[in-house]
Design a protein around this motif. Sequence first.
Motif, short mmCIF file in Angstrom:
data_model
loop_
_atom_site.label_atom_id
_atom_site.label_comp_id
_atom_site.label_asym_id
_atom_site.label_seq_id
_atom_site.Cartn_x
_atom_site.Cartn_y
_atom_site.Cartn_z
N UNK A 252 40.07 41.27 22.52
CA UNK A 252 40.12 42.74 22.63
C UNK A 252 41.57 43.20 22.78
N UNK A 253 41.84 44.42 22.34
CA UNK A 253 43.13 45.04 22.55
C UNK A 253 43.16 45.73 23.91
N UNK A 254 44.36 45.85 24.48
CA UNK A 254 44.54 46.51 25.76
C UNK A 254 46.00 46.93 25.90
N UNK A 255 46.26 47.77 26.88
CA UNK A 255 47.62 48.06 27.31
C UNK A 255 47.63 47.90 28.83
N UNK A 256 48.61 47.17 29.33
CA UNK A 256 48.75 46.97 30.77
C UNK A 256 49.94 47.79 31.27
N UNK A 257 49.80 48.33 32.48
CA UNK A 257 50.87 49.12 33.06
C UNK A 257 50.84 49.00 34.57
N UNK A 258 51.86 49.51 35.23
CA UNK A 258 51.95 49.41 36.68
C UNK A 258 52.13 50.80 37.29
N UNK A 259 51.54 50.98 38.47
CA UNK A 259 51.73 52.23 39.19
C UNK A 259 53.05 52.17 39.97
N UNK A 260 53.41 53.21 40.71
CA UNK A 260 54.69 53.20 41.42
C UNK A 260 54.85 52.07 42.44
N UNK A 261 53.73 51.53 42.96
CA UNK A 261 53.80 50.39 43.88
C UNK A 261 53.62 49.06 43.16
N UNK A 262 53.65 49.11 41.84
CA UNK A 262 53.54 47.93 40.97
C UNK A 262 52.13 47.33 40.98
N UNK A 263 51.13 48.13 41.33
CA UNK A 263 49.74 47.69 41.20
C UNK A 263 49.44 47.67 39.71
N UNK A 264 48.89 46.56 39.25
CA UNK A 264 48.67 46.36 37.82
C UNK A 264 47.35 46.98 37.37
N UNK A 265 47.44 47.71 36.25
CA UNK A 265 46.28 48.34 35.62
C UNK A 265 46.23 47.93 34.15
N UNK A 266 45.03 47.96 33.58
CA UNK A 266 44.87 47.78 32.15
C UNK A 266 43.95 48.89 31.61
#
Length: 129
Positions: free
Chosen positions: A111-125
């Motif tokens: 599957x395709x995804x994009x991962x990113x981080x919030x200001x506290x570097x909590x990882x999201x996809x």
Amino acid sequence: MPINIQTPGIHHIALRCTDLERSKAFYGGTLGFPIAMEVPNLFIFVAGGTFIGVRGPGEKEGANVFSPFNVGIDHIALGCTDEAELQRVAQGLADAGIENTGVKFDETLGKNYVAFKDPDRISWEFYMV
């Protein structure tokens, strides 16, 4: 004997941040999630049908930067049903200067995804379902 918990899924997720106003600006302002509730030291936003609470800093001192390599949560993945939406969000993250991977292909799940981080570097996809 297994407990066999019967559940329709996650009710809510709770996160801890180092700066409540910065996190509220990120989740509500930058990402555009609706803020459902605010009380002292807590706000709750809604992602799809999931409530996500964000609490301000706690009293205990210690590590104040998220690491997916520590015991605990590794990342949170929101579902995406439209490839064009995935591309739009990836571009929006980049345009907003938010650290992210761009659209990537997960070889394991196909599957395709994009991962990113919030200001506290909590990882999201943001992940294709």
